[in-house]
Design a protein around this motif. Sequence first.
Motif, mmCIF file in Angstrom:
data_model
loop_
_atom_site.group_PDB
_atom_site.id
_atom_site.type_symbol
_atom_site.label_atom_id
_atom_site.label_comp_id
_atom_site.label_asym_id
_atom_site.label_seq_id
_atom_site.Cartn_x
_atom_site.Cartn_y
_atom_site.Cartn_z
ATOM 1 N N TYR A 1 62.290 25.568 50.849
ATOM 2 C CA TYR A 1 62.384 26.869 50.200
ATOM 3 C C TYR A 1 63.854 27.146 49.882
ATOM 4 O O TYR A 1 64.759 26.684 50.566
ATOM 5 N N TRP A 2 64.073 27.855 48.802
ATOM 6 C CA TRP A 2 65.422 28.020 48.265
ATOM 7 C C TRP A 2 66.281 28.936 49.123
ATOM 8 O O TRP A 2 65.843 29.997 49.559
ATOM 9 N N ASP B 1 69.700 28.789 47.820
ATOM 10 C CA ASP B 1 70.564 29.039 46.652
ATOM 11 C C ASP B 1 70.084 28.132 45.534
ATOM 12 O O ASP B 1 70.384 26.934 45.497
ATOM 13 N N GLU B 2 69.294 28.671 44.608
ATOM 14 C CA GLU B 2 68.739 27.876 43.514
ATOM 15 C C GLU B 2 69.780 27.724 42.409
ATOM 16 O O GLU B 2 70.447 28.691 42.051
ATOM 17 N N CYS C 1 72.842 23.690 44.860
ATOM 18 C CA CYS C 1 71.403 23.501 45.125
ATOM 19 C C CYS C 1 71.244 23.467 46.644
ATOM 20 O O CYS C 1 71.462 22.439 47.285
ATOM 21 N N ARG C 2 70.893 24.618 47.219
ATOM 22 C CA ARG C 2 70.824 24.724 48.666
ATOM 23 C C ARG C 2 69.416 25.168 49.063
ATOM 24 O O ARG C 2 68.926 26.186 48.571
ATOM 25 N N ALA C 3 68.749 24.376 49.935
ATOM 26 C CA ALA C 3 67.381 24.685 50.366
ATOM 27 C C ALA C 3 67.257 24.409 51.853
ATOM 28 O O ALA C 3 68.062 23.687 52.451
ATOM 29 N N ASP D 1 75.231 19.099 48.211
ATOM 30 C CA ASP D 1 74.335 19.980 47.458
ATOM 31 C C ASP D 1 75.073 20.739 46.359
ATOM 32 O O ASP D 1 74.530 21.684 45.792
ATOM 33 N N THR E 1 64.705 18.809 45.864
ATOM 34 C CA THR E 1 64.828 18.855 47.322
ATOM 35 C C THR E 1 63.434 18.726 47.907
ATOM 36 O O THR E 1 62.507 19.411 47.473
ATOM 37 N N LEU F 1 60.809 20.914 45.835
ATOM 38 C CA LEU F 1 61.216 21.904 44.850
ATOM 39 C C LEU F 1 62.037 21.196 43.784
ATOM 40 O O LEU F 1 62.872 20.345 44.099
ATOM 41 N N ALA G 1 64.381 22.064 40.289
ATOM 42 C CA ALA G 1 65.000 23.104 39.478
ATOM 43 C C ALA G 1 65.859 22.477 38.389
ATOM 44 O O ALA G 1 66.533 21.470 38.610
#
Length: 1174
Positions: free
Chosen positions: A349-350, A352-353, A369-371, A402, A421, A428, A430
Motif C-alpha cells: 500500500y502506498w 508516497d505514490e 515511489c514509497r510503499a 525508491d 512494488t 502496485l 504506478a
Amino acid sequence: MARQPAPPWVHAAFLLCLLSLGGAIEIPMDLTQPPTITKQSVKDHIVDPRDNILIECEAKGNPAPSFHWTRNSRFFNIAKDPRVSMRRRSGTLVIDFRSGGRPEEYEGEYQCFARNKFGTALSNRIRLQVSKSPLWPKENLDPVVVQEGAPLTLQCNPPPGLPSPVIFWMSSSMEPIAQDKRVSQGHNGDLYFSNVMLQDMQTDYSCNARFHFTHTIQQKNPFTLKVLTNHPYNDSSLRNHPDMYSARGVAERTPSFMYPQGTASSQMVLRGMDLLLECIASGVPTPDIAWYKKGGDLPSDKAKFENFNKALRITNVSEEDSGEYFCLASNKMGSIRHTISVRVKAAPYWLDEPKNLILAPGEDGRLVCRANGNPKPTVQWMVNGEPLQSAPPNPNREVAGDTIIFRDTQISSRAVYQCNTSNEHGYLLANAFVSVLDVPPRMLSPRNQLIRVILYNRTRLDCPFFGSPIPTLRWFKNGQGSNLDGGNYHVYENGSLEIKMIRKEDQGIYTCVATNILGKAENQVRLEVKDPTRIYRMPEDQVAKRGTTVQLECRVKHDPSLKLTVSWLKDDEPLYIGNRMKKEDDSLTIFGVAERDQGSYTCVASTELDQDLAKAYLTVLGRPDRPRDLELTDLAERSVRLTWIPGDDNNSPITDYVVQFEEDQFQPGVWHDHSKYPGSVNSAVLRLSPYVNYQFRVIAINEVGSSHPSLPSERYRTSGAPPESNPGDVKGEGTRKNNMEITWTPMNATSAFGPNLRYIVKWRRRETREAWNNVTVWGSRYVVGQTPVYVPYEIRVQAENDFGKGPEPESVIGYSGEDYPRAAPTEVKVRVMNSTAISLQWNRVYSDTVQGQLREYRAYYWRESSLLKNLWVSQKRQQASFSGDRLRGVVSRLFPYSNYKLEMVVVNGRGDGPRSETKEFTTPEGVPSAPRRFRVRQPNLETINLEWDHPEHPNGIMLGYTLKYVAFNGTKVGKQIVENFSSNQTKFTVQRTDPVSRYRFTLSARTQVGSGEAVTEESPAPPNEATPTAAYTNNQADIATQGWFIGLMCAIALLVLILLIVCFIKRSRGGKYPVREKKDVPLGPEDPKEEDGSFDYSDEDNKPLQGSQTSLDGTIKQQESDDSLVDYGEGGEGQFNEDGSFIGQYTVKKDKDETEGNESSEATSPVNAIYSLA
C-alpha cells in the motif's frame, strides 16, 4: 418525520474533490506531453460467459497515444484474431462471440501499453477469468437419523464457482429455514444444530447456491431428518416451557465446539479486509457465545456480532487488530473456550505514490515511489515499459532505491516511468511522466466567473493555471490586502482557494495571481453569499385508513433572490400528481387514500444552489383478505396438518393467524379458538382431542383488525379414549344448614374423549376414616342431604365415558351448611376517645357457638338523642364491621354532644347471631359545623350587609360567632378586623371606609371546645357605572403650580374653544334630526328633547372617555367626578341611539355638590366640559 441528510454521493464527491486538490498540476492538452492511463479494468476481471468480453484501457497524451496489448507477457496480435477488435481512439479490447467461440480460450493475464513519441504508459496486469456456475452433483441422501438433543451438522459442499456462490438453506417447498441461536448456518455454508428437537423433523433441508453472474439458483437434494425421542408427541406448548429439555426427557450436556474443532486455531487476514471469526457450539441447553480479545478490548468502532453472536466481524483490519481472540460457549452445565490467533499481513500500500514531474529546462526534480506491506515489498523501476537497467544511460538521472533524482534536466529527459512494488500478497503499479517545458503562466478557466454559495457552507474557488517552471499562486480579496492563506482560508497546490465556512463578510471579488520567471497571469472570481434553503415545518409520518384525506405539510424558508422549487418524491421517485392529489406551495393533499398511496413521501425544496429534504412515511391500513383453500393432510390419530393460502394483507402485514374449530356434538355451529400462529407461516400441525368431529377455519389478523373467517375445511373425526383429565373448580358448599351442594365446571367437547360423558362424585366426612359415598351424575352439581351443621368433607369428582374412567382425582375440602350463631359477644366495653369516636372491646365467643365460618364481629349503634334541647335527631341504625377473630375496634364519625346506644353480634355466612346487652354512652361537646347560607349584600357604596343561618350541627352549646374581615385592592391587603357576636345574632352591617376596595369575610361559629369550620365570602365588585373619569393624588396642588402644567392647561383651553366653535357651526347647519321618524312609539313627557322635538347628537369622535385613571401611588381609584351616571336621572340607566351612542346631554344635576363638597373634577376635565357644552 425526518430531515434527510445530504445524499452519500455528495460527501463522496467532496472527498474526491479534496483529494484532487492536492494532486499534481495537469498539463493543458494543447501542449505536448507523454501518455497517461485514464481508465482500465480491475486487476481480477471476471466476466459473464454469455456476454462479449470487454477489457478497458484508455489514455490521453499529445500527440494522441497508440495502443498495443500483451497476453501472458507476450505480444497479443489483435489483427490475427477476427473476434478481437480495439475501439477507435481507445485501447479497449472487445472480444465478440456472436459468431461462436469459447470465452474460456481467452482467459489469461493482459496488459495495455499506451505510447507516443514522448514515452509509454502501462496498465495494471489484468487477470481475465470467465465466471463458472457448475452443476451440483446428483446424489441420493439417506434420511439422517439422530437422537433428540444430539448435535447435528448438515454439510452443503457447494460446487466451486467463480465467484463463490451465496449459500442459503430452504425446504424443498422453497420455504426458508428459520434460524436462531440453536439452528444456524455457518460461514462455510453448513447448517448446524446445537441440539436437535423433535420439531426439526417437520420439514426437510435443502442447501441452495445462488451464482452472481448467471443469476441462477442450484438446489441440492434435500436432507430428511428422523429424530429418535423419548417423548413422541410434538407438544407445541413445550416450545416455550422454561425447562423445555427436561420436560421432553432430553439429558442436559456441557457445551462442545462443532466449529472450529479443538481448543485453538489460527487465522491470517490481509490489511484492509474484513476479519471473520466464527465459533459454533453444541450443548443442552443451547449455549450462549461471548467474544473477548486477550490483553485488550474488542475494537468497538469496527467490531460487530453476527449469526446470533456466533460470528465476530472486524471491518477494515489493521496491524493493531492482530493478537489472540477467544470465544466462550456457556450454558448452565458449564463453559468452554476456543482461542484463535490472528495474524495480519498486508499487500503493498502506498506511502508516497509517484506523481507526474513537470520541469523547466535546467531544473532539478525527483520521483519517489514509497510503499509498505507485510512482508516488506520490493521496488522495481521501469522507463517506457522497459526495466530501467536496460534503458539507455542518462547522465542527468540517478536511481537511489525508491527515488529517482533528476539534475539539470533537458528536453531529451522526457519519458514515462513505472514503479512496480510487490510482495507475495499483491502488487502496485504506478505511472509518472517527466515533462520538460518552458511555458509562461496561463489561466485555464474563463475570466470573471460568478460563484454563488450558501451561508455557512464550505466552498472552493477554482483558479486552474499552468506554467513551467511551476508558477507560484496568490489570492487577494477586493484587490487589496495581503495574500489569503491560513485561518478560514486554505490554498491547494492546484490553485484552488478553500473557504472553510462561508460568512456574509466573505462576499466580494477574489483575484488569483500566478507568477514564474517568464511572467504572470491573473483571474477574478466574484463571490455572492446566499441564505440556505430550510424546511422549517416538515411532513410528519401518518397512518391513514382507506378513503380518508391526508395532508403532508412542507413549509420552506429560502433566499428571496433564488428561485425556489418544491417537488415531491414517492418512494424516492418523482410523484405523479393525479386527480386525487393537490399540490400547493406548502403542502401536498391526497384525497380518498388508497393502498397504492402507501410509501415514503419526500419534500424536496431546492434552488439552483442547494436543497433541503424532509421525508415522511404514509401507511395505509386495511384488514387482510380471508385465507383460502384450506387443506387437511398428514392425518393421524391425534394430529392433522392444516395448510392454507394467505389472502392479501392490504398493505398491513399479517401478524397472526387464528385457527378455529367447530364440533357437532356438544355445541354444533359454535366456533372455538384452537391455536394461534405467526403471520409468516401458512401451515401448522394441529393437536387433536379424541372423539371429536372437527372442522377448521382460519382468520388472518393485522394491525387494523381481523379478516373474515375462511371457508370451513372438510370434517375429520378422531377415535375415542378414556378421559385424561377431570373437571375443575370442584367446590362443596352448604345452601341450607343441613346439606352440602357439590359443584364443578363441566368438561367440554375436546376433553370428553368419548361418548356418554358422566361424573363419579364421591364424598365422606373429613378425618373419620368412614367409607366413601358415591353417585354417578350427568350434570354439573349434586346435593348431599341430612348433613350436620358446618362439617368438613372430602370430595372427589372423576370423569368417565364409554371408553373408561379418567385419572384418580385429588380430594377437595368442602363444608356443609351453616346455621345462625348461638352466642353474642360478652363483656362489651365502651371507651369514649373524643367527640366523634369510641373504642370497643369484647370477649371472643366459643367456636362451637359460631356454627359456621366466623366472618366478622359487628356493632349496631344509633343516636338516641342530642344533649341540646328541642334538637331533632335521626335514630337510624348504623353498623361498624370488624373482620375476622378480633377483640377490639374503633367506631368513628359520631355526632358530638349526643346520647348513643350500641349492641354487638357475631356474623357468619348464614347471618347475624343474637344481640349482646345494650350499651349506652354519651359523646362530649365538639366544634360546630359551618354557618349556613352566608350572604353578602352591598346596597350602596357606604355599607355592606351580612346575613347567615345557624349551623346545621351545633355539636354543643353555641357561645357565638366570630367574624374576620379585611379590605383588599389588587395585591394590597389592609388590616384584619375581628368581630364577636352572640349566638342569637345572625346579621351585621359593615360601614365602608374605602369605596374602592373590596372586602373578604370569614365567619365561624364557636362552642366551649373552640371555633368550627369557617365559611368565606367576598363583597361584590363595584359596578362599572361607578368608575370615575378622573383621579387626583395628594400631589395635585404641587403639579398645578408647575410651569409645564400651566402651559398644558392653556393649550387644552385653546383646543376646547376651537371645538366649541366647530360644534356651534354644526348645530347651525342642521345637526339635529327628528327622532319621532326613527321611533315606533311617541316620545313621553320624560324624554329629554328640544322644543322642535329633535335630539342633539355628536360625532363618534366626541364620545366621552370611559375607564379609570391610575393615580401616582400606583393604585386604581374610583374617579370622583360628579358626572357619574348614577347621579343623573333614572339611577344611571342611560338612553342610547341605534348605533349605541349616548342620546342627548345630561339633565339637571341633583344637589349632590351641596352634600359632598367641591371635590368634583368637572371643572378641570376638558372632556366633561366639551360634553356639557355640546
